[in-house]
Every structure is written in C-alpha cells, then in structure tokens.
Design a protein around this motif. Structure first.
Motif, PDB file in Angstrom:
ATOM      1  N   ALA A  26      17.642  43.049  31.033  1.00  0.00           N
ATOM      2  CA  ALA A  26      18.142  44.144  30.197  1.00  0.00           C
ATOM      3  C   ALA A  26      17.062  45.209  29.993  1.00  0.00           C
ATOM      4  CB  ALA A  26      18.619  43.609  28.856  1.00  0.00           C
ATOM      5  N   THR A  27      15.825  44.790  29.813  1.00  0.00           N
ATOM      6  CA  THR A  27      14.722  45.740  29.624  1.00  0.00           C
ATOM      7  C   THR A  27      14.499  46.570  30.876  1.00  0.00           C
ATOM      8  OG1 THR A  27      13.675  44.233  28.069  1.00  0.00           O
ATOM      9  CG2 THR A  27      12.283  45.943  29.007  1.00  0.00           C
ATOM     10  N   THR A  29      16.682  47.178  33.279  1.00  0.00           N
ATOM     11  CA  THR A  29      17.853  48.044  33.453  1.00  0.00           C
ATOM     12  C   THR A  29      17.774  49.255  32.527  1.00  0.00           C
ATOM     13  OG1 THR A  29      19.186  46.125  34.051  1.00  0.00           O
ATOM     14  CG2 THR A  29      20.370  48.110  33.372  1.00  0.00           C
ATOM     15  N   TYR A  30      17.398  49.036  31.288  1.00  0.00           N
ATOM     16  CA  TYR A  30      17.268  50.145  30.335  1.00  0.00           C
ATOM     17  C   TYR A  30      16.230  51.149  30.821  1.00  0.00           C
ATOM     18  CZ  TYR A  30      16.017  52.781  26.196  1.00  0.00           C
ATOM     19  OH  TYR A  30      15.738  53.796  25.334  1.00  0.00           O
ATOM     20  N   ASN A  31      15.080  50.654  31.304  1.00  0.00           N
ATOM     21  CA  ASN A  31      14.023  51.556  31.765  1.00  0.00           C
ATOM     22  C   ASN A  31      14.461  52.361  32.977  1.00  0.00           C
ATOM     23  OD1 ASN A  31      12.178  50.921  29.766  1.00  0.00           O
ATOM     24  ND2 ASN A  31      11.335  49.210  30.910  1.00  0.00           N
ATOM     25  N   GLU A  34      16.963  54.980  31.758  1.00  0.00           N
ATOM     26  CA  GLU A  34      16.249  56.021  31.013  1.00  0.00           C
ATOM     27  C   GLU A  34      15.509  56.965  31.962  1.00  0.00           C
ATOM     28  OE1 GLU A  34      13.311  56.268  27.159  1.00  0.00           O
ATOM     29  OE2 GLU A  34      13.027  54.621  28.572  1.00  0.00           O
TER      30      GLU A  34
END
Length: 86
Positions: A26-27, A29-31, A34
C-alpha cells in the motif's frame, strides 16, 4: 512445569507477515500514484500557462514571411520532412 513461548505462534507470525506485506504494498502504491499525480499537475500547469513546447502564442499565430516558422524555435514544432518518421 509449563513452557513459555517467547515469540508469536506460527499462525500469528503468518498473519503479521501478511499484514506487513500489505502495508508495504500500500505504501509503494501510494508513492507511485503520488508521483504520477505530481508530474500530471506539473505538466498540466505548464500546458495551461503555455510554457511547454509547441504551445500557441498568446497573441495568436504569428504571420510568416515566406519562411515557415515553428511555434517555439525547437525541432519538435517544425513540419515533418518527407521520409521523417515521427
């Protein structure tokens, strides 16, 4: 005398490892999302302002005097020559 376990049970260890992998995924994917959004916003802002290559000048298209001119002076705006694959 009863034995005391110092770590999580194998089932609990598997659950924790699964949760950690999910959190890491999840981290990442978020980065990535973003970063893509930041680039899209930057490119959109440049296009809106007309800062990017091949933008039409604010005053309209300048009249050419016998010679074909491109919008920004770079090769990307020049008309394609025969045999030139773009």
């Amino acid at each position: 005398m009863a034995t005391v376990s110092l770590g999580p049970t194998p089932t609990r260890s598997t659950q924790l490892a699964r949760r950690i992998r999910l959190l890491v995924a999840a981290t990442i994917t978020y980065n990535v999302i973003e970063a893509i959004a930041a680039v899209a916003v930057k490119e959109g802002r440049e296009a809106w302002r007309g800062d990017n290559c091949c933008a039409v000048p604010v005053g309209g298209i300048a009249e050419t005097t016998g010679q074909e001119q491109d919008g920004c002076g770079c090769a990307c705006c020049a008309p394609a020559k025969e045999g030139d694959a773009r």
